[in-house]
Design a protein around this motif. Structure first.
Motif, PDB file in Angstrom:
ATOM      1  N   ASN A 180      -9.278   2.007   4.255  1.00 30.41           N
ATOM      2  CA  ASN A 180     -10.150   1.123   3.473  1.00 30.41           C
ATOM      3  C   ASN A 180     -10.396  -0.244   4.098  1.00 30.41           C
ATOM      4  O   ASN A 180     -11.150  -1.046   3.527  1.00 30.41           O
ATOM      5  CB  ASN A 180      -9.583   0.937   2.054  1.00 30.41           C
ATOM      6  CG  ASN A 180      -8.326   0.084   2.014  1.00 30.41           C
ATOM      7  OD1 ASN A 180      -7.985  -0.629   2.954  1.00 30.41           O
ATOM      8  ND2 ASN A 180      -7.621   0.144   0.894  1.00 30.41           N
ATOM      9  N   TYR A 181      -9.781  -0.551   5.256  1.00 31.99           N
ATOM     10  CA  TYR A 181      -9.860  -1.916   5.765  1.00 31.99           C
ATOM     11  C   TYR A 181     -11.291  -2.348   6.068  1.00 31.99           C
ATOM     12  O   TYR A 181     -11.609  -3.552   6.035  1.00 31.99           O
ATOM     13  CB  TYR A 181      -8.983  -2.083   7.012  1.00 31.99           C
ATOM     14  CG  TYR A 181      -9.559  -1.476   8.272  1.00 31.99           C
ATOM     15  CD1 TYR A 181     -10.380  -2.205   9.126  1.00 31.99           C
ATOM     16  CD2 TYR A 181      -9.291  -0.143   8.606  1.00 31.99           C
ATOM     17  CE1 TYR A 181     -10.915  -1.639  10.274  1.00 31.99           C
ATOM     18  CE2 TYR A 181      -9.819   0.427   9.740  1.00 31.99           C
ATOM     19  CZ  TYR A 181     -10.634  -0.313  10.568  1.00 31.99           C
ATOM     20  OH  TYR A 181     -11.172   0.265  11.695  1.00 31.99           O
ATOM     21  N   ASN A 215      -1.705  -6.534   2.272  1.00 30.34           N
ATOM     22  CA  ASN A 215      -0.951  -5.434   1.677  1.00 30.34           C
ATOM     23  C   ASN A 215      -1.842  -4.451   0.930  1.00 30.34           C
ATOM     24  O   ASN A 215      -1.397  -3.365   0.572  1.00 30.34           O
ATOM     25  CB  ASN A 215       0.108  -5.975   0.715  1.00 30.34           C
ATOM     26  CG  ASN A 215       1.363  -6.432   1.423  1.00 30.34           C
ATOM     27  OD1 ASN A 215       1.394  -6.554   2.644  1.00 30.34           O
ATOM     28  ND2 ASN A 215       2.404  -6.692   0.662  1.00 30.34           N
ATOM     29  N   LEU A 216      -3.079  -4.851   0.698  1.00 30.50           N
ATOM     30  CA  LEU A 216      -4.034  -3.976   0.020  1.00 30.50           C
ATOM     31  C   LEU A 216      -4.790  -3.090   1.003  1.00 30.50           C
ATOM     32  O   LEU A 216      -5.457  -2.139   0.588  1.00 30.50           O
ATOM     33  CB  LEU A 216      -5.045  -4.816  -0.764  1.00 30.50           C
ATOM     34  CG  LEU A 216      -4.494  -5.749  -1.839  1.00 30.50           C
ATOM     35  CD1 LEU A 216      -5.565  -6.740  -2.273  1.00 30.50           C
ATOM     36  CD2 LEU A 216      -3.994  -4.954  -3.031  1.00 30.50           C
ATOM     37  N   GLY A 235       0.677   0.388  -5.284  1.00 29.03           N
ATOM     38  CA  GLY A 235       0.039   0.299  -3.977  1.00 29.03           C
ATOM     39  C   GLY A 235      -1.378  -0.228  -3.984  1.00 29.03           C
ATOM     40  O   GLY A 235      -1.967  -0.420  -2.924  1.00 29.03           O
ATOM     41  N   THR A 236      -1.923  -0.465  -5.179  1.00 27.16           N
ATOM     42  CA  THR A 236      -3.276  -0.994  -5.308  1.00 27.16           C
ATOM     43  C   THR A 236      -3.296  -2.053  -6.399  1.00 27.16           C
ATOM     44  O   THR A 236      -2.385  -2.137  -7.237  1.00 27.16           O
ATOM     45  CB  THR A 236      -4.285   0.102  -5.685  1.00 27.16           C
ATOM     46  OG1 THR A 236      -4.026   0.540  -7.032  1.00 27.16           O
ATOM     47  CG2 THR A 236      -4.210   1.285  -4.729  1.00 27.16           C
ATOM     48  N   THR A 246      -5.506  -0.469   4.113  1.00 26.36           N
ATOM     49  CA  THR A 246      -4.987   0.740   4.742  1.00 26.36           C
ATOM     50  C   THR A 246      -5.930   1.163   5.859  1.00 26.36           C
ATOM     51  O   THR A 246      -7.030   0.609   6.020  1.00 26.36           O
ATOM     52  CB  THR A 246      -4.860   1.883   3.729  1.00 26.36           C
ATOM     53  OG1 THR A 246      -6.179   2.302   3.322  1.00 26.36           O
ATOM     54  CG2 THR A 246      -4.068   1.459   2.499  1.00 26.36           C
ATOM     55  N   SER A 291       0.795  -1.228   0.000  1.00 24.16           N
ATOM     56  CA  SER A 291       0.000   0.000   0.000  1.00 24.16           C
ATOM     57  C   SER A 291       0.827   1.277   0.000  1.00 24.16           C
ATOM     58  O   SER A 291       0.396   2.296  -0.536  1.00 24.16           O
ATOM     59  CB  SER A 291      -0.973   0.007   1.184  1.00 24.16           C
ATOM     60  OG  SER A 291      -0.281  -0.083   2.418  1.00 24.16           O
ATOM     61  N   SER A 292       2.034   1.261   0.563  1.00 19.84           N
ATOM     62  CA  SER A 292       2.850   2.474   0.613  1.00 19.84           C
ATOM     63  C   SER A 292       3.765   2.619  -0.602  1.00 19.84           C
ATOM     64  O   SER A 292       4.445   3.628  -0.754  1.00 19.84           O
ATOM     65  CB  SER A 292       3.702   2.493   1.888  1.00 19.84           C
ATOM     66  OG  SER A 292       4.586   1.379   1.915  1.00 19.84           O
TER      67      SER A 292
END
Length: 270
Positions: free
Chosen positions: A185-186, A179-180, A154-155, A182, A149-150
């Motif tokens: 959005n979690y 890893n997707l 990141g997407t 954040t 994500s960073s």
């Protein structure tokens, strides 16, 4: 069903001892990052050889542990030309010797932008991946690209775009749903996972398994599989739908959670 582990999660050590330690936890395979996991051999750029790769591969094979994936996580948008060249060449060297280890995949993330110049960073990334894909095609190895994500990729959409721009059949995806996720959005994890598999599922060559949860301050953190809030039934269902019997490799699975994480994922895989 089976499950593997990032080899350095059991602790960096001489490669013969590392193979035995992995086997003692009853893992069938590893993702092996040479520089992170092995302490008794210099595996820096220029040092790999068929003999060295075979020796390491045989040590793991004697313990009943496969090495389907090499980890070579390099910064592919490094601004310094000399360092960028080193990073790309190191990845390409892993591709050339992967078969001698027993691997068919070399995995990486992409790099965290230092300068917020998206066009420049993307051009640098694309140049690196073009070289890596060309080398991978020569040796019949898959480049396993992983979203983080960073990072500049990141997407799932970012990675889908990169694959469109570098249309090589030897570029695959290491799917890590955590890893997707954040802080923002979690709570939409079901939507995020479904979109990732819709865009990338046909390219998955391996998957990573860890978990997410909120700490005492409400901040999102990654933890060992089964210790958090990731919807594992959905993750495994999507993985089975798109790529049944895929490699699933534990991450963030250091002691004392190693065995519990293994058993949790095995149960989820059914």
């Amino acid at each position: 069903m089976s499950v593997g582990i990032l080899a350095h999660n059991v602790g960096p050590q001489p490669f013969a001892q590392l193979a035995a330690k992995v086997a003692s936890y009853r893992f069938n395979y590893v993702q092996l990052a040479l520089s992170k996991a092995i302490t008794d051999v210099d595996c820096s750029l220029g040092k790999l050889s068929p003999g060295l790769a075979n020796a390491i591969g045989e040590a793991f094979d004697k313990q009943g542990v496969g090495i389907p994936v090499l980890g070579c996580y390099m910064d592919l948008i490094e601004l310094d030309d000399t360092k960028w060249r080193h990073n790309v060449d190191r990845f390409k060297e892993h591709l050339r010797y992967a078969r001698q280890f027993g691997a068919s995949i070399v995995a990486t993330e992409t790099g965290v932008p230092v300068v917020q110049d998206q066009d420049r960073n993307w051009r640098r990334l694309r140049s690196a991946v073009e070289e890596m894909a060309e080398e991978a095609e020569k040796f019949g190895i898959m480049v396993g690209m992983e979203v983080a994500s960073s990072h500049i990729v990141g997407t799932a959409g970012d990675l889908a775009q990169l694959i469109d721009e570098v249309p090589s059949s030897n570029i695959g995806v290491v799917m890590d749903p955590c890893n997707l996720m954040t802080q923002d959005n979690y709570e939409r994890q079901h939507e995020i996972m479904q979109e990732a598999f819709r865009l990338l599922g046909h390219r998955v060559v391996s998957a990573h398994s860890k978990d997410i949860k909120l700490d005492a301050d409400g901040k999102l953190q990654t933890v060992s599989s089964g210790q958090g809030i990731l919807n594992y039934p959905m993750f495994i269902e999507l993985l089975n739908q798109y790529k049944p019997l895929s490699y699933v490799t534990l991450e963030n699975a250091q002691e004392p959670y190693t065995s519990d994480a293994r058993d949790f994922v095995l149960k989820q895989r059914g």
